[in-house]
Design a protein around this motif. Structure first.
Motif, short mmCIF file in Angstrom:
data_model
loop_
_atom_site.label_atom_id
_atom_site.label_comp_id
_atom_site.label_asym_id
_atom_site.label_seq_id
_atom_site.Cartn_x
_atom_site.Cartn_y
_atom_site.Cartn_z
N VAL A 499 0.81 -1.23 0.00
CA VAL A 499 0.00 0.00 0.00
C VAL A 499 0.84 1.28 0.00
CG1 VAL A 499 -1.93 -1.17 1.11
CG2 VAL A 499 -0.26 0.04 2.53
N PHE A 500 2.16 1.17 0.29
CA PHE A 500 3.02 2.35 0.24
C PHE A 500 4.18 2.17 -0.72
CE2 PHE A 500 1.21 2.57 4.61
CZ PHE A 500 0.46 3.73 4.44
N GLY A 501 4.89 1.06 -0.61
CA GLY A 501 6.02 0.82 -1.49
C GLY A 501 5.61 0.66 -2.94
N THR A 502 4.47 0.06 -3.19
CA THR A 502 3.86 -0.13 -4.52
C THR A 502 4.86 -0.52 -5.61
OG1 THR A 502 3.99 2.25 -4.97
CG2 THR A 502 1.93 1.43 -4.05
N PRO A 503 5.51 -1.67 -5.48
CA PRO A 503 6.41 -2.11 -6.55
C PRO A 503 5.63 -2.35 -7.84
CG PRO A 503 6.03 -3.88 -4.99
CD PRO A 503 5.40 -2.66 -4.38
N HIS A 504 6.21 -1.93 -8.96
CA HIS A 504 5.50 -2.00 -10.24
C HIS A 504 6.12 -3.01 -11.20
CE1 HIS A 504 8.87 0.43 -11.66
NE2 HIS A 504 8.65 1.23 -10.63
N GLY A 505 7.40 -3.30 -11.06
CA GLY A 505 8.05 -4.28 -11.92
C GLY A 505 8.13 -3.89 -13.38
N ALA A 506 7.99 -2.60 -13.68
CA ALA A 506 7.97 -2.15 -15.08
C ALA A 506 9.37 -2.19 -15.69
CB ALA A 506 7.41 -0.74 -15.18
N ASP A 507 9.44 -2.55 -16.93
CA ASP A 507 10.68 -2.54 -17.70
C ASP A 507 10.79 -1.18 -18.39
OD1 ASP A 507 12.72 -2.82 -19.57
OD2 ASP A 507 12.19 -4.88 -20.10
N LEU A 508 11.54 -0.28 -17.78
CA LEU A 508 11.60 1.08 -18.31
C LEU A 508 12.24 1.12 -19.70
CD1 LEU A 508 12.53 3.26 -15.20
CD2 LEU A 508 10.35 2.25 -15.87
N GLY A 509 13.20 0.23 -19.93
CA GLY A 509 13.83 0.19 -21.24
C GLY A 509 12.84 -0.17 -22.34
N ALA A 510 11.99 -1.16 -22.07
CA ALA A 510 10.99 -1.56 -23.06
C ALA A 510 9.98 -0.45 -23.30
CB ALA A 510 10.28 -2.83 -22.60
N LEU A 511 9.60 0.24 -22.23
CA LEU A 511 8.66 1.35 -22.38
C LEU A 511 9.26 2.47 -23.24
CD1 LEU A 511 7.28 1.50 -18.73
CD2 LEU A 511 6.06 0.69 -20.75
N CYS A 512 10.53 2.78 -23.01
CA CYS A 512 11.18 3.82 -23.80
C CYS A 512 11.31 3.38 -25.26
CB CYS A 512 12.56 4.14 -23.22
SG CYS A 512 12.48 5.08 -21.67
N ALA A 513 11.63 2.12 -25.46
CA ALA A 513 11.72 1.61 -26.83
C ALA A 513 10.39 1.76 -27.55
CB ALA A 513 12.16 0.15 -26.82
N GLY A 514 9.29 1.57 -26.83
CA GLY A 514 7.97 1.66 -27.43
C GLY A 514 7.64 3.06 -27.93
N VAL A 515 8.26 4.09 -27.32
CA VAL A 515 8.00 5.46 -27.77
C VAL A 515 9.20 6.04 -28.51
CG1 VAL A 515 6.26 6.00 -26.03
CG2 VAL A 515 8.67 6.33 -25.47
N GLY A 516 10.19 5.19 -28.81
CA GLY A 516 11.32 5.61 -29.63
C GLY A 516 12.30 6.54 -28.96
N VAL A 517 12.47 6.39 -27.65
CA VAL A 517 13.42 7.24 -26.91
C VAL A 517 14.63 6.40 -26.52
CG1 VAL A 517 13.77 8.59 -24.81
CG2 VAL A 517 11.63 8.80 -26.07
N PRO A 518 15.85 6.84 -26.84
CA PRO A 518 17.05 6.10 -26.47
C PRO A 518 17.13 5.88 -24.96
CG PRO A 518 17.60 7.78 -28.07
CD PRO A 518 16.17 8.02 -27.67
N PHE A 519 17.59 4.70 -24.56
CA PHE A 519 17.59 4.29 -23.15
C PHE A 519 18.94 3.67 -22.81
CE2 PHE A 519 17.00 1.02 -19.90
CZ PHE A 519 16.29 1.70 -18.92
N THR A 520 19.45 4.01 -21.62
CA THR A 520 20.71 3.44 -21.14
C THR A 520 20.53 2.96 -19.71
OG1 THR A 520 22.02 4.95 -22.51
CG2 THR A 520 23.15 3.89 -20.66
N ASP A 521 20.98 1.74 -19.43
CA ASP A 521 21.02 1.20 -18.07
C ASP A 521 22.45 1.33 -17.57
OD1 ASP A 521 19.45 0.18 -16.05
OD2 ASP A 521 18.73 -1.50 -17.26
N THR A 522 22.66 1.96 -16.42
CA THR A 522 24.01 2.16 -15.94
C THR A 522 24.01 2.22 -14.42
OG1 THR A 522 26.01 3.52 -16.22
CG2 THR A 522 23.90 4.68 -16.08
N ASP A 523 25.16 2.62 -13.84
CA ASP A 523 25.26 2.81 -12.40
C ASP A 523 25.58 4.28 -12.12
OD1 ASP A 523 27.90 3.03 -13.17
OD2 ASP A 523 28.54 1.15 -12.23
#
Length: 567
Positions: A499-523
């Protein structure tokens, strides 16, 4: 023979009215406008498109009214000028409400140009009709309702005066903010046959009556009001007393307080004598001067509520920071003596050093194999920024993290939607700032803030995209800020995550790919490397996976370490 229903009549006052309004906006210096598609707003849409072709205005088309409102807010914040957002009738208007609230609280000149049905269709069950005049309530500085157009030659001065009054109200020196201009358009909503080209000024009733000569606006503010400094109350401050300044969102430099120890939130002027917010609990000032609107830190809020501290609030208007009612004085300016308490200045400097060292020490202890926290990402962003950059910071943890990890280059321009402190519309705001303000723009957001405005990345190929906007997302898969609040108490752990943490498990890279925005995973180190690059980066998203599991314990340890005795 009467024209068919699909053929505009030879005389179209709605077209003339829309052209007059756009012409007058340009005369008032408006250079950006945001538009969402709709039928009732068609006269304005076509007039704006024509004005863009003529090189008079830059038009930004979006499909989501909520995001469009925040795009206008970002454009206005980045440019310092009024920006209209045009929507059709019905719930399209209601979707502007969050951005209008933020603009009202932050003092940003957003103009909601809301198309409406004519009076004879209201209250009749007509499609897409709601009671929308004054829908934004107290959040609009003014509501200008323009009646249905009938005779352009006779009425254009009324339209020009109305839209001019709206611009002047939105950009008022003393209290800028959002306005609503509601325009009732009667059909036909498209130009008459043969009048598709607005350059034909002699097109009769469907043409556009001329405004004042020389491109001057119909109404204008007297020059003295824009050039003069407002005269108001002045408070005399004895700086030989232990004095602390608290500068929040919207704060402006105050000459008499330049060298006074200052807790400055991101977006406030960078002080000469900074005090870390974690150092506040170890200090015992006699008087506190507040300007802007501080909202981030509980230690600061507790200090402002302390009855043993003399509290002075500058710029004391309707949104002044006096939540406990403890301020003894409200003033517009200060008069200070030449001296200050040297021992107090040294004491606050030691407390500031200790707090900053505690933050760095605990962040440096993070094992290489462990995920970083949002604090690590904020430190990387702060370290990668350079003078002239624009930084847009999300609400919740992002802006609090940034306030802990400085210092930052004083020539970075910080923007944050701190008026209502919501997470909605932040991606749109960042895009607006990047399109309007010179230099590179970087946005620091949490994952929920990013997801809340994901549709802002759906920018059509026909629309201008930011040439240099990097959106850095600290992704802890949920709402990390709640770990630091009362809700994060371990005794509530059973229900906390759902009810507070609300984990979503979304793949942000896939979402960005769907709208054609370059995506980088890094530290965090990768963020600094990316920000060290030269040359425009276009529009891109950079994600750093972070951990919120031990966030509460980390903050507790930093606070304990930062608040040690001065000896």
């Amino acid at each position: 023979m009467s024209p068919s229903p699909s053929t505009p009549s030879a005389s179209n006052p709605s077209t003339a009215q829309a052209r007059v309004l756009v012409d007058e906006l340009v005369r008032h210096g408006v250079r950006d406008a945001v538009l969402c598609p709709g039928s009732r707003s068609a006269p304005l849409a076509l007039a704006l498109a024509a004005a863009e072709r003529a090189g008079l205005i830059r038009l930004h088309v979006r499909i989501d009214e909520r995001g469009a409102g925040y795009l206008a807010l970002g454009l206005a914040a980045g440019s310092g000028s009024a920006v209209p957002v045009v929507v059709t009738s019905g719930t399209a208007v209601a979707n502007l409400h969050p951005a209008m609230v933020e603009a009202a609280q932050s003092g940003v000149p957003v103009m909601a140009l809301t198309a409406n049905r004519p009076p004879e269709l209201r209250g009749t069950g007509a499609n897409q009709t709601i009671d929308q005049v004054g829908l934004f309530g107290p959040h609009a500085r003014a509501v200008v309702e323009l009646g249905v157009a009938t005779d352009a030659e006779a009425e254009h001065h009324h339209w020009r005066a109305g839209i001019g009054r709206a611009v002047l109200t939105a950009t008022a020196y003393t209290d800028p903010g959002p306005v609503q201009v509601d325009i009732a358009f009667r059909e036909p909503l498209v130009p008459a046959v043969g009048d598709e080209d607005p350059a034909a000024r002699d097109a009769g009733p469907a043409g556009m009556p001329e405004g004042r000569p020389g491109g001057r606006p119909w109404v204008n503010r007297a020059a003295a009001e824009t050039d003069a400094t407002p005269v108001g109350s002045t408070v005399a401050l004895d700086l030989t007393r232990r004095t602390l300044v608290v500068a929040g969102a919207g704060a402006r430099p105050v000459a008499g307080l330049v060298g006074v120890p200052t807790v400055a939130e991101p977006g406030a002027p960078v002080p000469l004598h900074p005090v870390h917010p974690l150092a506040v609990s170890s200090l015992r000032p006699e008087q506190v001067v507040v300007h802007g609107r501080p909202t981030l830190h509980r230690q600061v809020t507790a200090l402002l509520a302390d009855p043993g501290v003399d509290l002075v609030v500058l710029d004391g208007g309707p949104h002044s920071p006096n939540p406990t009612g403890s301020a003894a004085e409200l003033a517009d300016s200060v008069l200070t003596g030449w001296g200050s308490d040297r021992a107090w200045n040294e004491h606050t400097a030691r407390a500031d050093d200790r707090a900053r060292a505690a933050v760095d020490r605990h962040l440096d202890r993070t094992p290489d194999a462990a995920l970083p926290t949002g604090l690590h990402v904020a430190r990387a962003v702060a370290g990668g920024l350079r003078g002239g950059d624009n930084l847009v910071v999300g609400a919740s943890n992002a802006i609090r993290d940034l306030s802990y990890v400085g210092p930052m280059d004083p020539d970075v321009h910080v923007h944050a939607n701190r008026g209502a402190s919501g997470i909605d519309g932040t991606v749109s705001t960042a895009i607006g700032v990047a399109l309007a303000a010179p230099g590179r723009t970087v946005a620091l957001l949490g994952d929920l803030t990013f997801l809340h405005d994901l549709t802002a990345l759906c920018v059509a190929p026909t629309e201008e995209r930011p040439h240099d906007l990097t959106i850095v997302v600290a992704d802890d898969d949920g709402g990390g800020i709640f770990s630091l609040l009362e809700q994060g108490d371990p005794r509530l752990a059973t229900d906390f995550d759902r009810v507070f943490g609300t984990p979503h498990g979304a793949d942000l890279g896939a979402l960005c790919a769907g709208v054609g925005v370059p995506f980088t995973d890094t530290d965090a180190a990768g963020v600094e490397e990316l920000l060290a690059e030269t040359g425009p980066a276009g529009l891109r998203v950079v994600r750093v996976a972070t951990d919120r599991g031990d966030l509460r314990a980390l903050h507790h340890a930093i606070r304990a370490d930062a608040g040690g005795s001065d000896g």
